[in-house]
Motif scaffolding. Sequence first.
Motif, short mmCIF file in Angstrom:
data_model
loop_
_atom_site.label_atom_id
_atom_site.label_comp_id
_atom_site.label_asym_id
_atom_site.label_seq_id
_atom_site.Cartn_x
_atom_site.Cartn_y
_atom_site.Cartn_z
N ASN A 53 -8.30 10.16 13.99
CA ASN A 53 -8.34 11.10 12.86
C ASN A 53 -8.00 10.43 11.53
OD1 ASN A 53 -5.65 10.64 13.19
ND2 ASN A 53 -5.02 12.79 13.14
N ALA A 54 -7.46 9.19 11.57
CA ALA A 54 -7.14 8.46 10.34
C ALA A 54 -6.87 7.01 10.71
CB ALA A 54 -5.93 9.06 9.63
N VAL A 55 -7.04 6.12 9.72
CA VAL A 55 -6.69 4.71 9.88
C VAL A 55 -5.84 4.32 8.67
CG1 VAL A 55 -7.54 2.32 10.01
CG2 VAL A 55 -8.79 4.16 11.18
N TYR A 56 -4.67 3.75 8.94
CA TYR A 56 -3.76 3.31 7.90
C TYR A 56 -3.66 1.79 7.91
CZ TYR A 56 -2.20 8.18 7.63
OH TYR A 56 -2.15 9.54 7.47
N ILE A 57 -3.29 1.22 6.79
CA ILE A 57 -3.06 -0.22 6.69
C ILE A 57 -1.71 -0.45 6.03
CG2 ILE A 57 -4.35 -0.40 4.51
CD1 ILE A 57 -5.17 -3.25 5.47
N ALA A 58 -0.89 -1.31 6.65
CA ALA A 58 0.45 -1.63 6.14
C ALA A 58 0.47 -3.11 5.74
CB ALA A 58 1.51 -1.36 7.20
N TYR A 59 0.88 -3.37 4.51
CA TYR A 59 0.96 -4.75 4.02
C TYR A 59 1.97 -4.81 2.89
CZ TYR A 59 -1.89 -3.11 0.08
OH TYR A 59 -2.35 -2.43 -1.03
N THR A 60 2.22 -6.01 2.37
CA THR A 60 3.14 -6.20 1.26
C THR A 60 2.36 -6.40 -0.02
OG1 THR A 60 4.74 -7.23 2.77
CG2 THR A 60 5.11 -7.52 0.40
N LYS A 61 2.52 -5.50 -0.96
CA LYS A 61 1.78 -5.56 -2.22
C LYS A 61 2.48 -6.50 -3.20
CE LYS A 61 -0.20 -2.55 -5.78
NZ LYS A 61 -0.32 -1.16 -6.25
N MET A 63 8.96 -12.17 -8.40
CA MET A 63 10.27 -11.76 -7.90
C MET A 63 10.24 -10.45 -7.14
SD MET A 63 12.07 -14.28 -8.85
CE MET A 63 13.67 -13.66 -8.40
N ARG A 64 9.12 -9.77 -7.13
CA ARG A 64 9.08 -8.42 -6.54
C ARG A 64 7.82 -8.23 -5.71
NH1 ARG A 64 8.46 -2.82 -9.92
NH2 ARG A 64 8.58 -1.36 -8.17
N GLN A 65 8.01 -7.83 -4.46
CA GLN A 65 6.90 -7.49 -3.57
C GLN A 65 7.27 -6.19 -2.85
OE1 GLN A 65 8.57 -10.70 -2.79
NE2 GLN A 65 7.50 -11.56 -4.56
N GLU A 66 6.31 -5.29 -2.78
CA GLU A 66 6.58 -3.96 -2.23
C GLU A 66 5.82 -3.73 -0.93
OE1 GLU A 66 5.51 -1.10 -5.15
OE2 GLU A 66 7.29 -1.45 -6.39
N PRO A 67 6.51 -3.31 0.14
CA PRO A 67 5.79 -2.92 1.37
C PRO A 67 5.14 -1.55 1.18
CG PRO A 67 8.16 -2.58 1.63
CD PRO A 67 7.98 -3.23 0.28
N VAL A 68 3.87 -1.44 1.53
CA VAL A 68 3.14 -0.18 1.37
C VAL A 68 2.38 0.14 2.65
CG1 VAL A 68 2.88 -0.39 -1.13
CG2 VAL A 68 1.16 -1.39 0.35
N VAL A 69 2.23 1.44 2.90
CA VAL A 69 1.40 1.93 4.01
C VAL A 69 0.38 2.88 3.38
CG1 VAL A 69 1.33 3.14 6.21
CG2 VAL A 69 3.31 1.73 5.63
N GLU A 70 -0.89 2.45 3.34
CA GLU A 70 -1.94 3.22 2.67
C GLU A 70 -2.95 3.74 3.69
OE1 GLU A 70 -3.67 0.62 -0.17
OE2 GLU A 70 -2.01 0.77 -1.60
N GLN A 71 -3.55 4.88 3.35
CA GLN A 71 -4.60 5.43 4.21
C GLN A 71 -5.92 4.74 3.90
OE1 GLN A 71 -4.78 9.74 4.88
NE2 GLN A 71 -6.97 9.65 4.50
N LEU A 72 -6.52 4.16 4.93
CA LEU A 72 -7.80 3.47 4.76
C LEU A 72 -8.97 4.41 5.02
CD1 LEU A 72 -8.60 0.52 4.14
CD2 LEU A 72 -8.80 0.14 6.59
N LEU A 73 -8.87 5.19 6.08
CA LEU A 73 -9.89 6.18 6.43
C LEU A 73 -9.20 7.51 6.74
CD1 LEU A 73 -12.16 4.09 8.85
CD2 LEU A 73 -12.57 4.58 6.44
#
Length: 292
Positions: free
Chosen positions: A166-174, A179-189
């Motif tokens: 019903n959905a596909v998410y992708i988790a990565y570090t933006k 000095m700053r990197q943010e972990p994010v979990v975004e909806q792909l589909l």
Amino acid sequence: MAAGKEIRGKIKSVENTKKITKAMEMVAASKMRKAQERMRSARPYSEKVRNIAANLGKANPEYTHAFMKTNDVKATGLIVVSTDKGLCGGLNTNVLRAVTQKIRDLQGEGRAVQTVAIGNKGFGFLNRIGAQVVSHVTQLGDTPHLERLIGPVKVLLDQYAQGKLNAVYIAYTKFVNTMRQEPVVEQLLPLSAAKMQAESKAAGNEPGWDYIYEPDAQTVIDDLLLRYVEALVYQAVAENMASEQSARMVAMKAATDNAGNLISELKLVYNKTRQAAITKELSEIVSGAAAV
């Protein structure tokens, strides 16, 4: 002077470690610049593909691609992007913590979670927690290649197109800055035409109507939306690699500074120990002379 000899050995060991961390810091700084250039050079392509996809959504509104449909099933896909190597601070820890929370939330809603691991650290973590890993790819090197990413990711894309997810998410570090990197979990589909149009406008790309589609809009939509999703995955991996090198450079710099501080403290202890030993010897000599 057995204690002094032991301290000298510790000082030598820390100095050798400092040389290693300093070299790793310089290597990470060099790779970081290349990774940032690669990440920024991929952005115009993904923005243009998104702009055309947004236009196509308006050009043929009666046709809905499988990636834009909503499936009513109790299964979700999750792509986890991590690094192959360690020594990059809390980069992997932060994104894997976000992945753990997302999996708990999805399982709390009664959904089965299927995962794809990109990177050795994420693959090992998903196996440890007992997650269902349907495919994985590791040892990507310093340069991500789309042909190596397509195969593992396509497993989830095909399942979504068949209505099994019903959905596909992708988790990565933006990557934000060095000095700053943010972990994010975004909806792909599923993809949203309204969202793509909003992102195109935010990027300064107003929809245009000067496209002629060959052979027809539907065929172009089928190929273009697949390329668009692949571009999103590639961009996420490129962002993660830039974040990895930045985090490693910062971590190795901190390790080098800490090694320098530790060497200074050990030298101070060594000098105090040596001075105490010399003072003791002098006292013994003076006491002996006075006794005579």
